[in-house]
Design a protein around this motif. Structure first.
Motif, PDB file in Angstrom:
ATOM      1  N   MET A 169     -12.880   7.550  -0.045  1.00  0.00           N
ATOM      2  CA  MET A 169     -11.516   7.591   0.401  1.00  0.00           C
ATOM      3  C   MET A 169     -10.588   7.508  -0.804  1.00  0.00           C
ATOM      4  O   MET A 169     -10.845   6.782  -1.742  1.00  0.00           O
ATOM      5  N   LEU A 170      -9.528   8.253  -0.706  1.00  0.00           N
ATOM      6  CA  LEU A 170      -8.567   8.236  -1.796  1.00  0.00           C
ATOM      7  C   LEU A 170      -7.579   7.088  -1.630  1.00  0.00           C
ATOM      8  O   LEU A 170      -7.200   6.447  -2.598  1.00  0.00           O
ATOM      9  N   SER A 171      -7.154   6.862  -0.366  1.00  0.00           N
ATOM     10  CA  SER A 171      -6.226   5.760  -0.133  1.00  0.00           C
ATOM     11  C   SER A 171      -6.170   5.415   1.346  1.00  0.00           C
ATOM     12  O   SER A 171      -6.537   6.227   2.199  1.00  0.00           O
ATOM     13  N   THR A 172      -5.724   4.212   1.616  1.00  0.00           N
ATOM     14  CA  THR A 172      -5.436   3.771   2.974  1.00  0.00           C
ATOM     15  C   THR A 172      -4.092   3.066   2.962  1.00  0.00           C
ATOM     16  O   THR A 172      -3.732   2.418   1.980  1.00  0.00           O
ATOM     17  N   SER A 173      -3.359   3.223   4.052  1.00  0.00           N
ATOM     18  CA  SER A 173      -2.080   2.544   4.210  1.00  0.00           C
ATOM     19  C   SER A 173      -1.973   2.037   5.632  1.00  0.00           C
ATOM     20  O   SER A 173      -2.297   2.755   6.579  1.00  0.00           O
ATOM     21  N   GLU A 203      -3.539   4.814   8.009  1.00  0.00           N
ATOM     22  CA  GLU A 203      -3.602   6.195   7.556  1.00  0.00           C
ATOM     23  C   GLU A 203      -4.677   6.259   6.469  1.00  0.00           C
ATOM     24  O   GLU A 203      -4.634   5.489   5.502  1.00  0.00           O
ATOM     25  N   VAL A 204      -5.634   7.146   6.658  1.00  0.00           N
ATOM     26  CA  VAL A 204      -6.729   7.299   5.703  1.00  0.00           C
ATOM     27  C   VAL A 204      -6.609   8.671   5.047  1.00  0.00           C
ATOM     28  O   VAL A 204      -6.603   9.694   5.728  1.00  0.00           O
ATOM     29  N   VAL A 205      -6.497   8.672   3.736  1.00  0.00           N
ATOM     30  CA  VAL A 205      -6.463   9.914   2.968  1.00  0.00           C
ATOM     31  C   VAL A 205      -7.821  10.028   2.278  1.00  0.00           C
ATOM     32  O   VAL A 205      -8.230   9.113   1.563  1.00  0.00           O
ATOM     33  N   GLU A 230       5.021  -4.059   2.734  1.00  0.00           N
ATOM     34  CA  GLU A 230       4.099  -4.302   1.624  1.00  0.00           C
ATOM     35  C   GLU A 230       3.161  -5.471   1.915  1.00  0.00           C
ATOM     36  O   GLU A 230       1.985  -5.428   1.563  1.00  0.00           O
ATOM     37  N   GLN A 260      -0.110  -4.375   3.525  1.00  0.00           N
ATOM     38  CA  GLN A 260      -1.041  -3.516   2.802  1.00  0.00           C
ATOM     39  C   GLN A 260      -2.140  -4.370   2.162  1.00  0.00           C
ATOM     40  O   GLN A 260      -1.858  -5.367   1.523  1.00  0.00           O
ATOM     41  N   HIS A 261      -3.389  -3.990   2.405  1.00  0.00           N
ATOM     42  CA  HIS A 261      -4.554  -4.716   1.856  1.00  0.00           C
ATOM     43  C   HIS A 261      -4.472  -6.210   2.209  1.00  0.00           C
ATOM     44  O   HIS A 261      -4.719  -7.078   1.372  1.00  0.00           O
TER      45      HIS A 261
END
Length: 136
Positions: free
Chosen positions: A1-5, A33-35, A114, A117-118
């Motif tokens: 995965m490139l990123s998650t938000s 959202e999974v990129v 923010e 996130q994570h």
């Protein structure tokens, strides 16, 4: 995965905030959202992980998080994702699971604050309602 938000989707409120979403009155679901790079992984593998890390049988929440804003939903972005999700809902049903996951077309994704996130990394805690179990 490139990123998650982490963020919100599926409701009517524009630019929702977590305090608004957690009331259950916006129609939004707290979602991720999974990129990803399809050369590295694919939607089907991510979908399997999704089903293996949350309770897709629970209606109206996840674990102790109760409310429509915590319901199980797959937001698809194209016909292939919709078909793969329908296939996996069928597989889970065949295995005897009462699948509560809704399948909806993706709409505007509103990124969360923010501090969301994570979240578990920041808190240094073990996830309390997402535990991996092998199904597929």
């Amino acid at each position: 995965m490139l990123s998650t938000s982490v963020g919100y989707m599926g409701g009517e409120t524009q630019h929702p905030t977590y305090p608004e979403v957690k009331t259950g009155t916006t129609g939004h679901v707290e979602t991720v959202e999974v990129v990803f790079d399809p050369a590295i992984t694919n939607f089907e593998d991510i979908l399997k992980l999704y089903y293996e890390t949350h309770d897709f049988t629970q209606v109206g929440g996840q674990g102790p998080d109760i409310g429509t804003q915590y319901r199980s939903v797959v937001f698809y972005v194209n016909k292939e994702q919709k078909q793969l999700t329908e296939k996996h809902i069928g597989l889970l049903t065949e295995k005897g699971y009462p699948v509560a996951t809704a399948l909806e077309p993706a709409s505007t994704f509103w990124i969360g604050e923010e501090y969301h996130q994570h979240y578990y990394d920041k808190k240094g805690e073990t996830p309390y309602c997402h535990i991996y179990r092998k199904i597929f």
